[in-house]
Design a protein around this motif. Structure first.
Motif, PDB file in Angstrom:
ATOM      1  N   ASP A 117       0.816  -1.206   0.000  1.00 37.45           N
ATOM      2  CA  ASP A 117       0.000   0.000   0.000  1.00 37.45           C
ATOM      3  C   ASP A 117       0.857   1.267   0.000  1.00 37.45           C
ATOM      4  O   ASP A 117       1.893   1.341   0.669  1.00 37.45           O
ATOM      5  N   LEU A 118       0.425   2.249  -0.772  1.00 35.64           N
ATOM      6  CA  LEU A 118       1.100   3.541  -0.852  1.00 35.64           C
ATOM      7  C   LEU A 118       0.066   4.654  -0.803  1.00 35.64           C
ATOM      8  O   LEU A 118      -1.062   4.488  -1.279  1.00 35.64           O
ATOM      9  N   ASN A 119       0.463   5.775  -0.271  1.00 36.40           N
ATOM     10  CA  ASN A 119      -0.414   6.931  -0.240  1.00 36.40           C
ATOM     11  C   ASN A 119      -0.793   7.327  -1.674  1.00 36.40           C
ATOM     12  O   ASN A 119       0.084   7.544  -2.508  1.00 36.40           O
ATOM     13  N   PRO A 120      -2.092   7.438  -1.987  1.00 32.08           N
ATOM     14  CA  PRO A 120      -2.499   7.764  -3.362  1.00 32.08           C
ATOM     15  C   PRO A 120      -2.011   9.122  -3.845  1.00 32.08           C
ATOM     16  O   PRO A 120      -1.867   9.339  -5.056  1.00 32.08           O
ATOM     17  N   VAL A 121      -1.750  10.036  -2.918  1.00 26.74           N
ATOM     18  CA  VAL A 121      -1.198  11.335  -3.314  1.00 26.74           C
ATOM     19  C   VAL A 121       0.179  11.150  -3.931  1.00 26.74           C
ATOM     20  O   VAL A 121       0.509  11.735  -4.971  1.00 26.74           O
ATOM     21  N   TYR A 122       1.002  10.300  -3.317  1.00 32.20           N
ATOM     22  CA  TYR A 122       2.328   9.988  -3.847  1.00 32.20           C
ATOM     23  C   TYR A 122       2.213   9.281  -5.194  1.00 32.20           C
ATOM     24  O   TYR A 122       2.939   9.601  -6.146  1.00 32.20           O
ATOM     25  N   VAL A 123       1.295   8.341  -5.288  1.00 30.91           N
ATOM     26  CA  VAL A 123       1.120   7.560  -6.517  1.00 30.91           C
ATOM     27  C   VAL A 123       0.789   8.468  -7.690  1.00 30.91           C
ATOM     28  O   VAL A 123       1.341   8.335  -8.793  1.00 30.91           O
ATOM     29  N   GLU A 124      -0.115   9.438  -7.468  1.00 33.13           N
ATOM     30  CA  GLU A 124      -0.529  10.336  -8.555  1.00 33.13           C
ATOM     31  C   GLU A 124       0.529  11.387  -8.857  1.00 33.13           C
ATOM     32  O   GLU A 124       0.847  11.641 -10.029  1.00 33.13           O
ATOM     33  N   ARG A 125       1.085  11.963  -7.815  1.00 27.53           N
ATOM     34  CA  ARG A 125       2.022  13.073  -8.013  1.00 27.53           C
ATOM     35  C   ARG A 125       3.259  12.650  -8.783  1.00 27.53           C
ATOM     36  O   ARG A 125       3.775  13.395  -9.626  1.00 27.53           O
ATOM     37  N   PHE A 126       3.751  11.431  -8.526  1.00 31.11           N
ATOM     38  CA  PHE A 126       4.997  10.996  -9.145  1.00 31.11           C
ATOM     39  C   PHE A 126       4.795   9.955 -10.250  1.00 31.11           C
ATOM     40  O   PHE A 126       5.746   9.279 -10.635  1.00 31.11           O
ATOM     41  N   ASP A 127       3.565   9.849 -10.741  1.00 35.06           N
ATOM     42  CA  ASP A 127       3.276   8.943 -11.856  1.00 35.06           C
ATOM     43  C   ASP A 127       3.857   7.556 -11.600  1.00 35.06           C
ATOM     44  O   ASP A 127       4.623   7.006 -12.411  1.00 35.06           O
ATOM     45  N   ARG A 277       2.880   8.903   8.375  1.00 29.77           N
ATOM     46  CA  ARG A 277       3.972   8.576   7.456  1.00 29.77           C
ATOM     47  C   ARG A 277       3.698   9.231   6.101  1.00 29.77           C
ATOM     48  O   ARG A 277       2.540   9.441   5.725  1.00 29.77           O
ATOM     49  N   LEU A 278       4.767   9.530   5.371  1.00 25.85           N
ATOM     50  CA  LEU A 278       4.599  10.135   4.054  1.00 25.85           C
ATOM     51  C   LEU A 278       3.940   9.182   3.065  1.00 25.85           C
ATOM     52  O   LEU A 278       3.115   9.588   2.246  1.00 25.85           O
ATOM     53  N   TYR A 279       4.300   7.911   3.126  1.00 29.83           N
ATOM     54  CA  TYR A 279       3.861   6.971   2.104  1.00 29.83           C
ATOM     55  C   TYR A 279       2.927   5.879   2.635  1.00 29.83           C
ATOM     56  O   TYR A 279       2.060   5.390   1.926  1.00 29.83           O
ATOM     57  N   ASP A 280       3.121   5.482   3.865  1.00 28.16           N
ATOM     58  CA  ASP A 280       2.362   4.380   4.453  1.00 28.16           C
ATOM     59  C   ASP A 280       1.099   4.915   5.130  1.00 28.16           C
ATOM     60  O   ASP A 280       1.129   5.976   5.759  1.00 28.16           O
ATOM     61  N   ARG A 281      -0.003   4.160   5.025  1.00 26.97           N
ATOM     62  CA  ARG A 281      -1.261   4.578   5.653  1.00 26.97           C
ATOM     63  C   ARG A 281      -1.604   3.588   6.768  1.00 26.97           C
ATOM     64  O   ARG A 281      -2.354   2.630   6.571  1.00 26.97           O
TER      65      ARG A 281
END
Length: 335
Positions: A117-127, A277-281
């Motif tokens: 699992d990754l934060n969706p904001v990170y997933v979208e922002r960095f393609d 966390r920045l990436y983990d939820r």
């Protein structure tokens, strides 16, 4: 099966990436492979990683205090040092600082992403979707993830650093936790891991619980190494903590991947905070029964667990890391 040379990229703070990489490495080494692990976990310098992982494992410890430029230089040198049969990257398909985008095209080996699992904001922002497509296999270790349905994805059960037969018995675990054989009180273990301030918070939590629980339970503050306890006589260095969970009646920690999966696999009641966390939820990983928001709720939940019926603990569990190793072996062989 011929001996393969794996390289495992496990950059990221805390113990999460390192523990998952060690679980994979230990299982691969047991099957005869040579594995090089790259980590910048601040806990790595003090841990006897090589002795746990076995002959065939090499751990490259990058100083966690390095800036981005120096860290990228260390990653570049590590990748260019030798050509492996397979490269495994934990969690970040672009690399911790985005450095793998430029480095992966030069890697002449199959690439495997350990995808969780990754934060969706990170997933979208960095393609991240584009970065994921650079991998030949995605291994999804026991929880949902943004690209878990990717055509090259393989799901497994959660990964554990130790198989069930490597855990201590309840009696030996309680002895390792400093209890006498005649002591019958339950054990509440508070994990001191994560960011430095969270280790200190665990210390304070353990001290507070000793006061509120009194004679009802033995409270232990567990840290990976003695240095993490900063010389405190209250700190108990135990690593891996998974080994002693059969002797723990209530585990207090966070919602990190390894803490949660280890507690569930061993049937250890978990009371946890969802750490930011920045990436983990972490809040999504914890159930309502596991998650607490403050010290009052924490103490009430622990009191309830100690006052309830004794849970039956599972005799064994499925460790998904073995299926993952077999999937990675096939990718390496097909290259």
């Amino acid at each position: 099966m011929r001996r393969q040379h794996w390289r495992v990229y496990a950059l990221g703070g805390g113990m999460g990436h390192l523990t998952r990489a060690c679980a994979l490495t230990r299982a691969a080494v047991a099957r005869g492979h040579a594995v090089d692990v790259l980590t910048n976990s601040p806990f790595a310098p003090g841990l006897p990683l090589e002795s746990l992982l076995g002959p065939g494992a090499t751990v490259h410890r990058v100083d966690a205090r390095l800036d981005k430029v120096a860290t990228v230089a260390a990653v570049t040198a590590w990748l260019q040092d030798a050509t492996p049969d397979v490269l495994v990257v934990d969690t970040f398909p672009r690399g911790l600082g985005g450095e793998l985008v430029g480095l992966l095209p030069a890697v002449r080996a199959p690439r495997v992403l350990v995808h969780r699992d990754l934060n969706p904001v990170y997933v979208e922002r960095f393609d991240v979707a584009r970065a994921v497509d650079a991998f030949d296999l995605l291994v999804v270790p026991g929880e949902d993830a943004p690209f878990a349905h990717h055509p090259r994805a393989v799901r497994t059960a959660p990964w554990l650093l130790l198989d069930a037969d490597a855990l201590l018995s309840r009696e030996d675990a309680r002895r390792r936790l400093g209890l006498e054989a005649t002591e019958s009180r339950p054990v509440v273990a508070v994990l001191g891991c994560g960011r430095p301030e969270e280790v200190v918070d665990a210390r304070d939590t353990a001290a507070r619980l000793r006061g509120t629980l009194g004679a009802r339970a033995e409270v232990r503050w567990l840290v990976p190494t003695a240095a993490d306890g900063a010389g405190s006589p209250e700190a108990l260095a135990v690593w891996p903590a998974l080994a002693v969970l059969p002797g723990v009646d209530v585990l207090v920690g966070s919602g990190g991947y390894n803490t949660v999966q280890e507690a569930r696999a061993t049937g250890t009641p978990l009371v946890a905070w969802a750490r930011p966390r920045l990436y983990d939820r972490q809040a999504l990983r914890l159930t309502d029964a596991e998650r607490v928001a403050d010290a009052v709720a924490l103490e009430a939940r622990i009191a309830s667990l100690l006052g309830g019926a004794t849970r039956k603990r599972p005799a064994s569990y499925v460790n998904g890391v073995h299926v993952a190793v077999e999937a990675i072996e096939r990718i390496a062989l097909s290259a």
